[in-house]
Design an enzyme around this catalytic site. Structure first.
Site, mmCIF file in Angstrom:
data_model
loop_
_atom_site.group_PDB
_atom_site.id
_atom_site.type_symbol
_atom_site.label_atom_id
_atom_site.label_comp_id
_atom_site.label_asym_id
_atom_site.label_seq_id
_atom_site.Cartn_x
_atom_site.Cartn_y
_atom_site.Cartn_z
ATOM 1 N N LYS A 42 0.983 -1.176 0.083
ATOM 2 C CA LYS A 42 -0.083 -0.083 0.047
ATOM 3 C C LYS A 42 0.646 1.304 0.001
ATOM 4 O O LYS A 42 1.998 1.235 0.597
ATOM 5 C CB LYS A 42 -1.004 0.069 1.326
ATOM 6 N N ARG A 91 -16.102 5.438 14.826
ATOM 7 C CA ARG A 91 -16.596 6.919 14.426
ATOM 8 C C ARG A 91 -17.966 6.568 13.931
ATOM 9 O O ARG A 91 -18.803 6.664 14.919
ATOM 10 C CB ARG A 91 -15.554 7.608 13.319
ATOM 11 N N SER A 129 -7.784 10.318 9.055
ATOM 12 C CA SER A 129 -6.122 10.402 8.554
ATOM 13 C C SER A 129 -6.496 11.311 7.172
ATOM 14 O O SER A 129 -5.897 12.049 6.412
ATOM 15 C CB SER A 129 -5.198 9.297 8.648
HETATM 16 P P1 ADP Z 1 -8.062 6.432 9.802
HETATM 17 O O1 ADP Z 1 -9.237 5.227 9.500
HETATM 18 O O2 ADP Z 1 -8.151 7.473 10.004
HETATM 19 O O3 ADP Z 1 -7.088 6.272 8.528
HETATM 20 P P2 ADP Z 1 -6.324 4.285 11.230
HETATM 21 O O4 ADP Z 1 -6.381 3.202 10.081
HETATM 22 O O5 ADP Z 1 -5.048 4.816 11.509
HETATM 23 O O6 ADP Z 1 -6.905 5.646 10.680
HETATM 24 O O7 ADP Z 1 -7.142 3.944 12.447
HETATM 25 C C1 ADP Z 1 -6.739 3.491 13.442
HETATM 26 C C2 ADP Z 1 -7.856 3.308 14.692
HETATM 27 O O8 ADP Z 1 -8.157 4.442 15.236
HETATM 28 C C3 ADP Z 1 -9.328 2.601 14.128
HETATM 29 O O9 ADP Z 1 -9.985 1.829 14.724
HETATM 30 C C4 ADP Z 1 -10.157 3.850 13.515
HETATM 31 O O10 ADP Z 1 -11.474 3.720 13.844
HETATM 32 C C5 ADP Z 1 -9.401 4.839 14.625
HETATM 33 N N1 ADP Z 1 -9.770 6.084 14.564
HETATM 34 C C6 ADP Z 1 -9.151 6.877 13.708
HETATM 35 N N2 ADP Z 1 -9.655 8.165 13.566
HETATM 36 C C7 ADP Z 1 -10.618 8.232 14.944
HETATM 37 C C8 ADP Z 1 -11.311 9.301 15.433
HETATM 38 N N3 ADP Z 1 -11.243 10.468 15.035
HETATM 39 N N4 ADP Z 1 -12.038 8.837 16.550
HETATM 40 C C9 ADP Z 1 -11.977 7.691 16.873
HETATM 41 N N5 ADP Z 1 -11.399 6.719 16.611
HETATM 42 C C10 ADP Z 1 -10.571 6.973 15.445
#
Ligand code: ADP
Length: 164
Positions: A42, A91, A129
């Site tokens: 990726k 979320r 992100s």
């Molecule tokens: P994203 O989905 O933002 O690309 P990641 O893959 O890094 O982020 O997510 C890692 C974990 O953090 C996942 O369980 C995702 O649901 C959670 N997460 C990401 N952003 C948030 C947020 N704003 N509030 C709560 N949990 C979050």
């Protein structure tokens, strides 16, 4: 016995939504391992080293939070690290289906590992992100949604991108 949870994600880059989950996770678990889980096939904006570094620079409780990276099977990492829990954030409803699948497959792969979900804080429910990168790439301010150091790194990345 201390309870250790692994919080896996892409963290490309870490946002205040992630930090909120880490802060609240520490109220439940003794220690957390924030795991930059990556897929070698990726494409990411930030390298693994950059993502690990940004997390290390922004977490406050350094004695109870460790940062690591892995591209292997998550349940194997959890076992190897002495943890028993996978921590994830939820979320919108749109997160639910994927997370449900992940929880079920991980449980099938190792029945001793439990996945625990924390609901996002209302301030962060639209923070991902991906959306942060989109806004920043178009020159929008993401201040307040990510740590200041991440704001800076995003600015550098996209400035180089525009010059190149
Ligand atoms: P994203 O989905 O933002 O690309 P990641 O893959 O890094 O982020 O997510 C890692 C974990 O953090 C996942 O369980 C995702 O649901 C959670 N997460 C990401 N952003 C948030 C947020 N704003 N509030 C709560 N949990 C979050």
């Amino acid at each position: 016995m201390k309870t250790v949870a692994v919080y896996p994600g892409s963290f490309d880059p870490i946002t205040n939504g992630h930090l909120d989950i880490i802060r609240r996770g520490l109220r439940i678990f003794d220690e957390l391992i924030v795991l930059v889980a990556y897929n070698p096939n990726k494409q990411y904006l930030f390298s693994i080293e950059e993502r690990v570094e940004m997390i290390k620079e922004t977490i406050e409780e350094k004695e109870r939070v460790h940062v690591d990276a892995s591209c292997g099977l998550l349940v194997n990492y959890v076992k190897k690290s002495g943890a028993t829990i996978i921590l994830r954030g939820l979320r919108a409803v749109s997160d639910f289906e994927y997370e449900f699948q992940m929880a079920l497959i991980n449980r099938r792969l190792d029945r001793e590992v439990e996945t625990v979900y924390l609901m996002t804080g209302y301030k962060w429910f639209y923070t991902s992100s991906q959306i942060i990168k989109e806004a920043a790439s178009l020159g929008g301010s993401v201040k307040g949604l990510v740590p200041d150091i991440v704001c800076e790194k995003l600015r550098e990345k996209y400035m180089i991108g525009r010059k190149g």
